[in-house]
Design an enzyme around this catalytic site. Structure first.
Site, PDB file in Angstrom:
ATOM      1  N   SER A  25      15.656  36.577 -16.599  1.00 22.40           N
ATOM      2  CA  SER A  25      15.773  37.901 -17.220  1.00 22.40           C
ATOM      3  C   SER A  25      16.815  37.953 -18.330  1.00 22.40           C
ATOM      4  CB  SER A  25      16.103  38.964 -16.171  1.00 22.40           C
ATOM      5  OG  SER A  25      15.160  38.938 -15.124  1.00 22.40           O
ATOM      6  N   HIS A  62      24.957  39.957 -15.427  1.00 25.03           N
ATOM      7  CA  HIS A  62      25.120  40.907 -14.334  1.00 25.03           C
ATOM      8  C   HIS A  62      26.577  41.344 -14.191  1.00 25.03           C
ATOM      9  CE1 HIS A  62      21.065  40.710 -12.746  1.00 25.03           C
ATOM     10  NE2 HIS A  62      21.081  39.404 -12.939  1.00 25.03           N
ATOM     11  N   VAL A  96      15.617  11.296 -13.882  1.00 19.25           N
ATOM     12  CA  VAL A  96      16.333  10.338 -13.034  1.00 19.25           C
ATOM     13  C   VAL A  96      15.434   9.925 -11.873  1.00 19.25           C
ATOM     14  CG1 VAL A  96      18.291  10.091 -11.440  1.00 19.25           C
ATOM     15  CG2 VAL A  96      18.614  11.148 -13.690  1.00 19.25           C
ATOM     16  N   LYS A 107      16.395  41.618  -7.037  1.00 24.31           N
ATOM     17  CA  LYS A 107      16.832  42.802  -7.772  1.00 24.31           C
ATOM     18  C   LYS A 107      15.672  43.661  -8.264  1.00 24.31           C
ATOM     19  CE  LYS A 107      21.218  40.684  -9.082  1.00 24.31           C
ATOM     20  NZ  LYS A 107      20.990  39.253  -8.795  1.00 24.31           N
ATOM     21  N   SER A 131      19.668  33.832  -9.355  1.00 23.36           N
ATOM     22  CA  SER A 131      20.429  34.979  -9.830  1.00 23.36           C
ATOM     23  C   SER A 131      21.628  35.231  -8.915  1.00 23.36           C
ATOM     24  CB  SER A 131      19.540  36.222  -9.847  1.00 23.36           C
ATOM     25  OG  SER A 131      20.260  37.316 -10.317  1.00 23.36           O
ATOM     26  N   CYS A 154       2.794  37.193 -33.764  1.00 23.55           N
ATOM     27  CA  CYS A 154       1.623  36.312 -33.949  1.00 23.55           C
ATOM     28  C   CYS A 154       1.768  35.038 -33.138  1.00 23.55           C
ATOM     29  CB  CYS A 154       1.345  36.031 -35.427  1.00 23.55           C
ATOM     30  SG  CYS A 154       2.099  34.533 -36.090  1.00 23.55           S
ATOM     31  N   CYS A 178       2.824  30.234 -38.340  1.00 26.46           N
ATOM     32  CA  CYS A 178       3.905  29.310 -38.714  1.00 26.46           C
ATOM     33  C   CYS A 178       3.850  27.968 -38.019  1.00 26.46           C
ATOM     34  CB  CYS A 178       5.272  29.961 -38.514  1.00 26.46           C
ATOM     35  SG  CYS A 178       5.743  30.194 -36.792  1.00 26.46           S
TER      36      CYS A 178
END
Lengths: 409, 474
Positions: B47, B51, B172, B250, B336, B436, B441
């Site tokens: 997100s 916090h 690894v 959350k 989080s 777009c 691009c």
């Protein structure tokens, strides 16, 4: 710097508008973001362009080259290539950025918007599943193949039956790609009938109407797509889900007028076209700012774009010279069966005005009627009308009253 | 064999923060990242919230590092030139939910986090588009948003500038030896020696512990799905709008991003094998739950869907010195508020887990403030003119949606941790991040990457091997 007319975009609309304005004796500047004039036509190497405008069949680059040549030879037109317009104000100050000329600021007597459109993306249609490589919008794939000279995959599925998707089905077949399936959400194609025939039927590429993709699979590269029939609510019916293995998915799920440049400068927009609200001269709600081509509404034929842009360019020239005048305004309204019209305002007077429109579904055996002041000013019976084919009717301006309503009966 | 003092496995925000911190000392440091760029896993798909810290259970590492990380991050974001905004956050509730908001506030008080409960009139001053049934909110002014991948890239760039080594595409496969004599093998056959090893492999941490012979970790995974909205939606939201937290986390938020978009999400669905696909069912959940808190969601403005992975290892962060493998430490379950906590976690790792093995002698002439890379949009007319005069690439707009010039793309390719994939360019300069989605691009970015790196376009990838975008014809 001052120019009578500033044209934003050097594709078919921008070139035609610039030529029309120059023909009326205006000084004209064209800003083109690409290295050359022509816009998306430069990647449309198939034929079928120009049947109406030039009365002969051309490829996209040929059609563009004819206009580009005229622009180059027009003494009153200045072209900035590789120049991105950064802003345009309601007072028609246009600021552009070019690698060669740096920051360019132009004051213009009138401005013609001709920025074209962009493609709807996987994110815009909330395509679910993983996010692998191998999913391209049809136009991007067209550029990679036709301009850059690459291949994009071996086995393809196409979602949506817009014209670019149909053209790319054929194009990829020519390139040795196996196009396994075309899926169209609606019960009809949004593309031209001739493209369904020439690009799918002729190559035995199956198309399923009323179907959509439910999810895509593949970690790095696309491996498989799942698809299902949709119900009345246009949501997929899970019990009908099937899959097809492919490494390439092209999206041809709609074009959106690219109007971001004029966001917030007070131009009234039409939610149905995603373009500006425009009058008979393609003048927007901000005086002196005109719009033409796919930035105004998405066209199916470039010939119509050229015609519309000539109208806009010519009117922009008149506006810049202070001689654009018209009779009383008459609002164009949509009735049963009509999705939108362009223009949305016509003027009473002499002569004729063309009104373009699209239907909101497929209709058979209908009478197309235009009424003004309680009287029928146009009526024609049609065997078939589809949203994929833009329609045009000609209205006698002397017959117009307070408003004009188009409907199917 | 290349020999290092410290090898960090994993180039997420935590691994990058750790190597950035270690690079300030006279240490030879190496970071090995399996993906084609840093921030390749959870650090790129979350997100992006800084916090405030009221949510974590008091006394946990989460509570401590969230608070400390929040205090440090604002300054770090400025040093590293990472987009961030102190938006403040609202946990919103109905009149009946007031007691739960009060409970949350009490926890914030215990955690040392300043919050206040405000009524609807006050809420509307901060956020006019909260849903109609919302009467109260817990407001935390110290919350904000940050670009999570730009933070990771910023740490990595500074670490490289200060002499650390980062190797990408280096999964690894084996960790042998012990303190003072580790050998780390990668999938490409490369081997590196080190005195101490830090496992910061995120979703892969349990696997790295297993192959290293360290403590077995029991982890579960959840995916969180999101909508990304067009920048035109930014005008509709000014703060982060959370629902009340529940046992799954959350909840579904609506928030601006530090780069000017808006996100809706995340869901919290159990997932296996690193699956981060987005499901139609998940999207329906977002729509249903967001309607409770946010008045003006507009799903037609969606430009992208994504999903990120949460790695859960018990209730708290796990940050330990291995008892089975001397000189090896590991971090697991950094979900989080991991992003906010990263600076504090890095400090802890360096002081508590690395310092016992390695003397920390500060380097002279360390770079702290990284050069600011102004975007075209941020330049004045005079600055633009000056730049185009010096380098015409500043006048060539490649990404029209985000107004990104060729000069910015070239700078990303030449940055300390060079961007060599289309996605790496996208995360650094936003070419292809707009409405777009790279339709216009991407072919030009391919062209510039090929030219600058001397690799044919057919070998340039979106994000590593197997993600080539174009192929030779025929």
């Amino acid at each position: 710097m001052y120019f009578n007319v500033a044209v934003i975009g050097g594709g078919p609309a921008g070139m035609a508008a610039a030529l029309a304005a120059e023909k009326k004796g205006c000084s004209v500047v064209v800003f083109e973001r690409d290295k050359r004039l022509g816009g998306i036509l430069n990647q449309c190497i198939h034929n079928g362009f120009g049947l109406h405008y030039f009365k002969e069949e051309l490829t996209g680059p040929e059609y563009a080259a004819r206009f580009a040549e005229r622009v180059k030879n027009a003494p009153g037109i200045t072209v900035y290539d590789e120049a991105m317009v950064l802003s345009v104000t309601p007072e028609r100050t246009v600021t552009a950025l070019s690698p060669y000329a740096g920051l360019i600021t132009v004051e213009a007597g009138a401005t013609v918007l001709a920025m074209g459109c962009r493609e709807r993306t996987a994110g815009a249609i909330a395509l679910t599943g993983t996010r692998p490589v191998g999913i391209y919008t049809a136009g991007t794939a067209q550029r990679l193949i036709n301009v850059d000279g690459y291949s994009v995959g071996k086995e393809a599925v196409i979602l949506g039956s817009g014209d670019i998707g149909l053209i790319m089905a054929r194009r990829m077949t020519f390139e040795g790609v196996r196009v396994k399936l075309v899926l169209e959400l609606m019960p009809y194609s949004s593309g031209l009938k001739r493209n369904i025939v020439q690009c799918l039927d002729d190559f035995e590429i199956p198309i399923l109407y009323g179907h959509t993709i439910t999810r895509v699979e593949g970690a790095e590269r696309l491996r498989r797509i799942y698809y299902a029939e949709v119900g009345e609510d246009i949501r997929p019916k899970p019990e009908t889900e099937k899959y097809v293995d492919c490494d390439t998915l092209l999206l041809s799920v709609g074009l959106i007028p690219e109007n971001d440049l004029i966001n917030g400068i007070g131009i009234k927009m039409n939610p149905l076209t995603s373009g500006a609200v425009a009058d008979e001269y393609r003048q927007t709600s901000v005086p002196g700012i005109f719009a033409a081509g796919n930035v105004l509404h998405v066209h199916d034929l470039v010939d119509n774009v050229s015609a519309e842009a000539e109208l806009a360019g010519s009117a922009a020239a008149d506006y810049a010279k202070g001689v654009l005048s018209h009779g009383e305004a008459c609002a164009v309204k949509v009735g049963a069966g009509v999705r939108y019209t362009v223009p949305q305002t016509v003027y009473r007077g002499t002569g004729k005005v063309d009104v373009y429109f699209r239907t909101d579904g497929v209709y058979k055996n209908k009478t197309l009627k235009a009424e003004s002041g309680g009287e029928t000013v146009f009526s024609k019976h049609r065997l078939i009308l589809t949203p994929g084919e833009m329609e045009r009717i000609e209205i006698d301006k002397s017959k117009l009253k307070d408003s004009l309503t188009l409907r199917l009966e | 064999m290349e020999k290092y003092d410290v090898i960090i496995i994993g180039g997420g925000v935590v691994g990058a923060a750790v190597i950035d911190r270690l690079a300030k000392y006279e240490l030879r440091c190496l970071l090995l990242e399996a993906g084609s760029d840093v921030a390749y896993g959870s650090s790129r798909a979350n997100s992006g919230i800084i916090h405030a810290g009221y949510d974590a259970e008091t006394g946990t590492l989460k509570a401590r590092f969230n608070r400390e990380g929040n205090r440090a991050l604002w300054n770090i974001a400025r040093e590293l030139d990472v987009p961030h905004i102190k938006t403040g956050s609202l946990v919103v509730g109905t009149a009946e939910q007031l007691p739960m908001l009060q409970k949350l506030k009490a926890r914030g008080d215990l955690n040392g986090v300043v919050t206040e409960i405000i009524g609807r009139a006050e809420i509307l001053k901060k956020e006019r588009n909260v849903a109609d049934g919302i009467e109260y909110a817990l407001y935390a002014q110290e919350a904000g948003v940050i670009s999570p991948y730009k933070l990771t890239i910023g740490y990595a760039d500074r670490a490289v500038t200060n002499g650390a080594v980062i190797k990408l595409n280096s999964a690894v496969t084996a960790v042998f030896g012990r303190r003072g004599n580790f050998r780390v093998h990668c999938a490409d056959g490369a081997q590196y020696a080190a005195d101490t090893v830090v496992n910061a492999a995120g979703a892969g941490a349990a696997e790295i512990n297993r192959i290293a012979g360290a403590e077995p970790l029991t982890v579960t995974y959840q995916k969180g799905e999101y909508y990304v909205l067009d920048q035109t939606e930014r005008k509709n939201i000014s703060t982060i709008i959370f629902p009340l937290p529940n046992e799954f986390g959350k909840g579904i938020l609506a928030a601006p991003t530090a780069d000017g978009n808006v996100i809706y999400g995340p869901t919290a669905e159990p997932t296996v094998n690193g699956d981060t696909s987005v499901d139609a069912g998940g999207l329906d959940k977002i729509k249903k739950q967001l309607a409770v808190t946010y008045k003006t969601p507009d799903y037609r403005k969606s430009i992208r869907l994504y999903a990120g992975l949460r790695t859960i290892c018990g209730m708290d962060f796990v940050i330990e010195q291995s008892k089975l493998k001397d000189g090896f430490s590991y971090l697991a379950g950094i979900c989080s508020p991991g992003l906010t906590s990263a600076p504090a976690i890095a400090e802890y790792v360096v002081n508590e887990l690395v310092a016992p093995f390695k003397a920390l002698v500060p380097k002279k002439n360390c770079v702290t403030v990284m050069p600011k890379h102004k975007r075209l949009k941020e330049l004045t007319a005079a600055e633009i003119k000056e730049r185009v005069r010096a380098d015409e690439a500043w006048g060539r707009v490649i990404c029209r949606c985000e107004s990104v010039t060729e000069a910015e793309i070239v700078a990303a390719i030449r940055s300390p941790l060079s961007a060599v994939t289309v996605d790496a360019v996208k995360r650094r300069v936003r070419a292809g991040m707009g409405r777009c989605q790279g339709g216009f691009c991407m072919p030009r970015v391919l062209e510039i990457l090929a030219r600058e790196t001397g690799v044919p376009e057919t070998e340039i990838t979106k994000c590593g091997k197997g993600t080539e975008i174009v192929f030779p014809r025929g």
